[in-house]
Write a protein that holds these residues in place. Structure first.
Motif, mmCIF file in Angstrom:
data_model
loop_
_atom_site.group_PDB
_atom_site.id
_atom_site.type_symbol
_atom_site.label_atom_id
_atom_site.label_comp_id
_atom_site.label_asym_id
_atom_site.label_seq_id
_atom_site.Cartn_x
_atom_site.Cartn_y
_atom_site.Cartn_z
ATOM 1 N N UNK A 96 1.905 11.078 -6.246
ATOM 2 C CA UNK A 96 2.498 11.084 -4.921
ATOM 3 C C UNK A 96 3.435 9.895 -4.741
ATOM 4 N N UNK B 47 4.362 2.622 -0.944
ATOM 5 C CA UNK B 47 3.140 2.039 -1.520
ATOM 6 C C UNK B 47 3.427 1.077 -2.660
ATOM 7 N N UNK B 48 4.313 0.133 -2.414
ATOM 8 C CA UNK B 48 4.624 -0.860 -3.438
ATOM 9 C C UNK B 48 4.030 -2.214 -3.052
ATOM 10 N N UNK B 49 3.679 -2.973 -4.072
ATOM 11 C CA UNK B 49 3.239 -4.356 -3.855
ATOM 12 C C UNK B 49 4.454 -5.230 -4.130
ATOM 13 N N UNK B 50 5.073 -5.736 -3.087
ATOM 14 C CA UNK B 50 6.428 -6.282 -3.234
ATOM 15 C C UNK B 50 6.480 -7.654 -3.896
ATOM 16 N N UNK C 62 4.662 8.089 -1.774
ATOM 17 C CA UNK C 62 4.368 8.059 -0.353
ATOM 18 C C UNK C 62 5.594 7.666 0.458
ATOM 19 N N UNK D 9 -6.192 9.996 -0.297
ATOM 20 C CA UNK D 9 -6.311 8.719 0.409
ATOM 21 C C UNK D 9 -6.723 8.918 1.863
ATOM 22 N N UNK E 278 5.858 5.464 2.691
ATOM 23 C CA UNK E 278 6.055 4.005 2.757
ATOM 24 C C UNK E 278 6.213 3.392 1.370
ATOM 25 N N UNK F 139 0.248 0.258 -11.473
ATOM 26 C CA UNK F 139 -0.797 -0.112 -10.519
ATOM 27 C C UNK F 139 -1.907 0.927 -10.518
ATOM 28 N N UNK F 140 -3.121 0.474 -10.780
ATOM 29 C CA UNK F 140 -4.261 1.389 -10.748
ATOM 30 C C UNK F 140 -4.467 2.154 -12.043
ATOM 31 N N UNK G 256 6.987 5.540 -11.138
ATOM 32 C CA UNK G 256 5.535 5.492 -11.193
ATOM 33 C C UNK G 256 4.941 6.908 -11.167
#
Ligand SMILES: Nc1ncnc2c1ncn2[C@@H]1O[C@H](COP(=O)(O)OP(=O)(O)OP(=O)(O)O)[C@@H](O)[C@H]1O
Ligand SMILES: [Mg+2]
Lengths: 335, 265
Positions: free
Chosen positions: B84, B90-93, B86, B54, B88, B103-104, B158
């Motif tokens: 990974x 990397x969640x869509x809350x 991350x 990324x 932070x 996701x993805x 995930x």
């Protein structure tokens, strides 16, 4: 905005029953439906002569399909975290290409394809400009709308195109005639709504639209091509706008250089009245469709009731504000 | 020697005039747990973002199983078997747990329509596998409704879905309770036991010492130390080294010459 993640106890057990889960998952759309029912009840009580008679419904069935083709893709664009104000011009432009092709004696089916391709290409262009240049879609698409419309006006010198021969074509029979008194375009529009709802809720594309609109950085970290998804929503908007344009020409047998202009604010309003919030990441296709229904009924209802455009404005505004207040109370924003 | 899963060679990264990484060499072999430590701003997250594809390195090479890779990006990194978690998360809350886990890489049929049931049951299995289960949330719960530790669980679930060869955990235990931390450790050991690898970033040296087979200390974008557990028998020794790095002339009782390790740069 100071939304809180504190929700009622019932949401802490979302699995309690399938019915309850359905209610929770669709609360925005159901809320919009409730607004619609209440609004219709008030209209019927206030003016039964107009609201219990067929002509009003028949006129809604003519105007609604065009609106649905615009509102539903717009839900995708708003969910992905963008806005598109260029769809009226895209609609006019695609319809123009369609009209030119029909005028040139080309089979209307092929002309439809020509119009649709035009819409998708314009959508891709608008999307690419916004995404690759990193522009604010609000301003950039507004500019694109003026530019495209201006281009149409310059080239056509403001002249319309009449296509009376269209009435005898097979394409017209399939897409725009009426079936037992019901305009067939509503069935096409409903098919589009259902397909879009599946795309939005049950398809990889919809899932990625949600993810990108919710948190583009996370989506990128998870390997989603954020720019591609954003551009794709603009292309879907172009597709819907082209359908809307072609249908509106087939309904009127005429292309006007202003085709599409009147839809900008009603279509936008329908999306938000329908329960899709402006901040991206979530939304509802079904709600948007019901929002379009609400706006259509206000427009046709006020006119059929013999009220002036002043009332139309007032009621339009009133419903928009009330619906937004309702949704605001109905959904919390998570962070 | 164990298979070399991934290797970074002379990787640098500059953000404008800030040098986040200045020529880093790092590798992870199959079946080992590597602990990456360093002060705030040392460049740990930058390093693993390069690994995850990324962030593009300013210069340097990435090798996957000995092969140099080109046009490295997020999707390729995942395809290469690197997952990974991350810093932070990397969640869509606003989305559900299921949507975040997949996701993805949604589970979909030929036309791209989601196989919702399959995703649901897989999500349930994953949550169970790492012990992040609760009566309070289901795979359909919105991530925004979860606590910080629960969200961490989603991010880890995930990461294990793909049976990745290398799982990178960027400060996975920060903000976790003791029990939750213990769950993460159990998970790390289980991954290693199954012959896969972990790159573990943490600030709690005791934790890192406990869990890792090998340590890499980053200091202001450079590797200050590479050491095996055998060379760093106790966490105290590691801490002493860290203090020495932070205050080279300082109060530390650590004598770098006494322990000639693989000290680089
Ligand atoms: N996107 C960015 N733009 C500019 N500078 C950045 C960016 N990301 C990181 N940096 C800088 O790079 C350096 C390393 O950051 P990094 O996040 O890798 O540190 P870290 O070791 O993970 O720290 P921490 O332990 O606090 O998480 C820092 O000085 C940081 O300010
Ligand atoms: Mg970090």
């Amino acid at each position: 905005m100071t939304a809180t993640t504190e929700t009622g106890a019932e949401q802490r057990h979302p699995n309690a029953s399938p019915f309850r889960r359905f209610l929770i998952n669709n609360r925005a759309a159901l809320g919009t439906l409730a607004v619609f029912v209440v609004m219709m009840a008030i209209f019927v009580v206030a003016n039964p002569r107009v609201f219990l008679a067929w002509p009003l419904y028949s006129s809604v069935l003519v105007t609604l399909p065009v609106a649905l083709f615009l509102v539903v893709p717009l839900v995708f664009v708003v969910t992905v975290g963008e806005i598109d104000l260029s769809f009226p011009a895209t609609m006019g432009f695609s319809a123009w290409i369609f009209a030119l092709l029909v005028q040139a004696g080309i089979d209307p089916f092929i002309a439809i394809i020509g119009g649709v391709v035009t819409g998708v290409v314009l959508g891709a262009g608008v999307g690419a400009i916004v995404v690759y240049a990193g522009l604010s879609s609000l301003i950039a698409t507004l500019g694109m709308n003026y530019m495209l419309r201006g281009l149409i006006m310059i080239i056509t010198e403001g002249k319309s195109i009449a296509l009376l021969g269209l009435r005898d074509s097979t394409a017209y029979q399939i897409f725009s005639s009426s079936l037992a008194g019901i305009p067939v375009q509503i069935f096409w529009a409903l098919a589009f709504v259902v397909f879009s709802a599946f795309l939005y809720n049950r398809h990889r594309f919809g899932a990625r639209v949600h993810a990108v609109g919710d948190n583009p950085d996370s989506a990128a970290q998870m390997g989603i091509d954020v720019r591609r998804i954003r551009i794709a929503t603009f292309m879907y908007m172009g597709l819907g706008a082209a359908f809307a344009g072609v249908f509106s020409v087939m309904i009127n047998f005429t292309w006007w250089p202003t085709t599409g202009d009147g839809y900008l604010l009603p279509a936008l309003a329908s999306v938000f009245v329908g329960g899709t919030p402006a901040w991206g990441g979530i939304g509802t296709v079904a709600g948007g469709a019901i929002g379009a229904l609400i706006i259509s009924f206000i427009q046709s209802g006020i006119i059929s009731a013999g009220l002036t455009g002043f009332y139309l404005q007032f009621f339009n505004g009133l419903i928009i504000v009330l619906a937004l207040l309702g949704h605001r109370w109905n959904q919390a924003r998570y962070r | 020697m164990a298979e070399r899963l991934i290797e970074l060679r002379e990787v640098t990264k500059s953000y404008g005039r800030v040098f986040a990484l200045g020529g880093v060499n790092l590798h992870v072999d199959r079946g080992e747990v590597v602990g990456l430590i360093g002060d705030n701003g040392a460049g740990k997250s930058t390093l693993i973002k390069i690994l995850a594809g990324v962030v593009k390195p300013t210069s340097g090479d990435i090798l996957v199983r000995g092969q140099k890779v080109h046009n490295w990006n997020g999707a390729r990194s995942r395809d290469a078997g690197i997952e990974t978690v991350f810093q932070d998360r990397a969640l869509a809350v606003q989305q559900t747990i299921v949507r975040n886990i997949f996701m993805g890489r949604e589970i979909a049929g030929g036309l791209g329509f989601l196989r919702v049931r399959k995703e649901h049951s897989e999500a349930e299995r994953l949550m169970r596998e790492i012990g992040f289960t609760s009566k309070v949330f289901t795979p359909d719960s919105i991530v925004g409704q979860l606590s910080g530790g629960e969200r961490q669980g989603v991010a880890i679930a995930r990461a294990i879905y793909n049976k990745a060869d290398l799982i990178v955990l960027d400060e996975p235990t920060t903000a976790l309770s003791l029990t939750e931390t213990e769950k993460v450790f159990r998970f790390v050991r289980a991954v290693r036991a199954s012959g896969r690898s972990i790159l573990f970033i943490g600030h709690n040296i005791h934790h890192v010492h406990d869990i890792a087979d090998r340590f890499v200390v980053l200091d202001r974008g450079r590797v200050a130390l590479k050491a095996d557990k055998a060379e760093m028998e106790t966490a105290e020794k590691l801490i002493a080294f860290m203090e020495h790095v932070a205050h080279p002339k300082g109060i530390s009782s650590f004598d770098p010459s006494a322990a000639v390790l693989e000290v680089r740069q």
